[in-house]
Design a protein around this motif. Structure first.
Motif, PDB file in Angstrom:
ATOM      1  N   SER A 156      11.839  15.617  -1.678  1.00  0.00           N
ATOM      2  CA  SER A 156      11.704  15.910  -0.246  1.00  0.00           C
ATOM      3  C   SER A 156      10.409  15.319   0.312  1.00  0.00           C
ATOM      4  CB  SER A 156      11.782  17.414   0.020  1.00  0.00           C
ATOM      5  OG  SER A 156      10.706  18.091  -0.567  1.00  0.00           O
ATOM      6  N   THR A 157       9.350  15.329  -0.482  1.00  0.00           N
ATOM      7  CA  THR A 157       8.094  14.726  -0.041  1.00  0.00           C
ATOM      8  C   THR A 157       8.274  13.223   0.158  1.00  0.00           C
ATOM      9  OG1 THR A 157       6.784  16.401  -1.152  1.00  0.00           O
ATOM     10  CG2 THR A 157       5.668  14.330  -0.671  1.00  0.00           C
ATOM     11  N   MET A 158       8.971  12.577  -0.764  1.00  0.00           N
ATOM     12  CA  MET A 158       9.182  11.137  -0.644  1.00  0.00           C
ATOM     13  C   MET A 158      10.056  10.796   0.554  1.00  0.00           C
ATOM     14  SD  MET A 158       7.314   9.659  -2.733  1.00  0.00           S
ATOM     15  CE  MET A 158       6.207  10.988  -2.350  1.00  0.00           C
ATOM     16  N   GLU A 159      11.029  11.629   0.829  1.00  0.00           N
ATOM     17  CA  GLU A 159      11.876  11.408   1.999  1.00  0.00           C
ATOM     18  C   GLU A 159      11.017  11.441   3.268  1.00  0.00           C
ATOM     19  OE1 GLU A 159      15.529  13.774   4.065  1.00  0.00           O
ATOM     20  OE2 GLU A 159      15.531  13.640   1.877  1.00  0.00           O
ATOM     21  N   PHE A 160      10.147  12.430   3.346  1.00  0.00           N
ATOM     22  CA  PHE A 160       9.238  12.541   4.487  1.00  0.00           C
ATOM     23  C   PHE A 160       8.274  11.357   4.526  1.00  0.00           C
ATOM     24  CE2 PHE A 160       5.016  13.869   5.996  1.00  0.00           C
ATOM     25  CZ  PHE A 160       5.319  14.158   7.320  1.00  0.00           C
ATOM     26  N   GLN A 161       7.646  11.053   3.382  1.00  0.00           N
ATOM     27  CA  GLN A 161       6.645   9.981   3.328  1.00  0.00           C
ATOM     28  C   GLN A 161       7.234   8.640   3.744  1.00  0.00           C
ATOM     29  OE1 GLN A 161       3.456  10.384   2.845  1.00  0.00           O
ATOM     30  NE2 GLN A 161       3.426  12.467   2.094  1.00  0.00           N
ATOM     31  N   LEU A 200       0.835  -1.208   0.000  1.00  0.00           N
ATOM     32  CA  LEU A 200       0.000   0.000   0.000  1.00  0.00           C
ATOM     33  C   LEU A 200       0.871   1.260   0.000  1.00  0.00           C
ATOM     34  CD1 LEU A 200      -2.744  -1.075   2.559  1.00  0.00           C
ATOM     35  CD2 LEU A 200      -2.980  -0.914   0.062  1.00  0.00           C
ATOM     36  N   LEU A 201       1.942   1.219   0.767  1.00  0.00           N
ATOM     37  CA  LEU A 201       2.857   2.363   0.806  1.00  0.00           C
ATOM     38  C   LEU A 201       3.454   2.619  -0.579  1.00  0.00           C
ATOM     39  CD1 LEU A 201       4.689   1.601   4.181  1.00  0.00           C
ATOM     40  CD2 LEU A 201       2.928   3.333   3.780  1.00  0.00           C
ATOM     41  N   ASP A 202       3.841   1.555  -1.264  1.00  0.00           N
ATOM     42  CA  ASP A 202       4.407   1.698  -2.615  1.00  0.00           C
ATOM     43  C   ASP A 202       3.379   2.301  -3.580  1.00  0.00           C
ATOM     44  OD1 ASP A 202       6.818   0.645  -1.750  1.00  0.00           O
ATOM     45  OD2 ASP A 202       6.395  -1.380  -2.502  1.00  0.00           O
ATOM     46  N   SER A 216       0.948   5.541   9.357  1.00  0.00           N
ATOM     47  CA  SER A 216      -0.437   5.863   9.026  1.00  0.00           C
ATOM     48  C   SER A 216      -1.344   4.656   9.235  1.00  0.00           C
ATOM     49  CB  SER A 216      -0.543   6.342   7.577  1.00  0.00           C
ATOM     50  OG  SER A 216      -0.229   5.275   6.707  1.00  0.00           O
ATOM     51  N   ASP A 217      -2.591   4.959   9.443  1.00  0.00           N
ATOM     52  CA  ASP A 217      -3.610   3.931   9.598  1.00  0.00           C
ATOM     53  C   ASP A 217      -3.874   3.306   8.233  1.00  0.00           C
ATOM     54  OD1 ASP A 217      -5.776   2.715  11.318  1.00  0.00           O
ATOM     55  OD2 ASP A 217      -6.960   3.568   9.668  1.00  0.00           O
TER      56      ASP A 217
END
Length: 150
Positions: A110-115, A54-56, A122-123
């Motif tokens: 930068s968004t991907m680094e954070f994510q 799901l994360l991918d 996350s739920d």
């Protein structure tokens, strides 16, 4: 005879230098990067997946959205250039496009680094809802031209 061969060599090198001279650069596409996803999913499909999968999917959908949505006033598919749209191919316009692409790349990275650091917390239900929302947004791009009608 020597003059003819010298003249021939000079002419040959002149032709080579002209053919390798800096040509007017090919226009850069306004939309670049990943611009589509392999498959759309149902809620049931997503519920059967592990959180890592799901994360991918979530990250893949963000990438597509970041590459397309900011530019839909110009194009919704790759390959469209400023030249295609009648935008003057000036140095300033080329620089603006390059800066935009660089900014999008930087934002995405930068968004991907954070994510990748935070998203695993996350739920799962929220993650599935977000994927479905992103996919519905991407499906809506197929109907974008319908909104251009007067």
């Amino acid at each position: 005879m020597k003059t003819k061969s010298t003249l021939f060599c000079a002419l040959f090198f002149l032709m080579i230098s002209v053919s390798f001279a800096q040509k007017k650069g090919e226009s850069q596409s306004i939309i670049s990067g990943k611009v589509n996803i392999a498959k759309y999913h149902s809620r049931e499909d997503l519920k059967r997946m592990k959180k890592g999968e799901l994360l991918d999917l979530y990250i893949e959908r963000i990438e597509v959205i970041v590459n397309i949505l900011p530019n839909i006033a110009f194009a919704t598919k790759p390959g469209v250039t400023m030249e295609n749209l009648g935008i003057p191919d000036t140095k300033d316009n080329k620089k603006a496009l390059e800066d935009n692409i660089d900014a999008s790349t930087s934002y995405f990275d930068s968004t991907m680094e954070f994510q990748k650091k935070i998203l695993p917390y996350s739920d799962t239900t929220d993650l599935i809802a977000a994927i479905l929302f992103y996919e519905s947004t991407l499906k809506a791009l197929h109907t974008y031209d319908d909104f251009k009608k007067d």
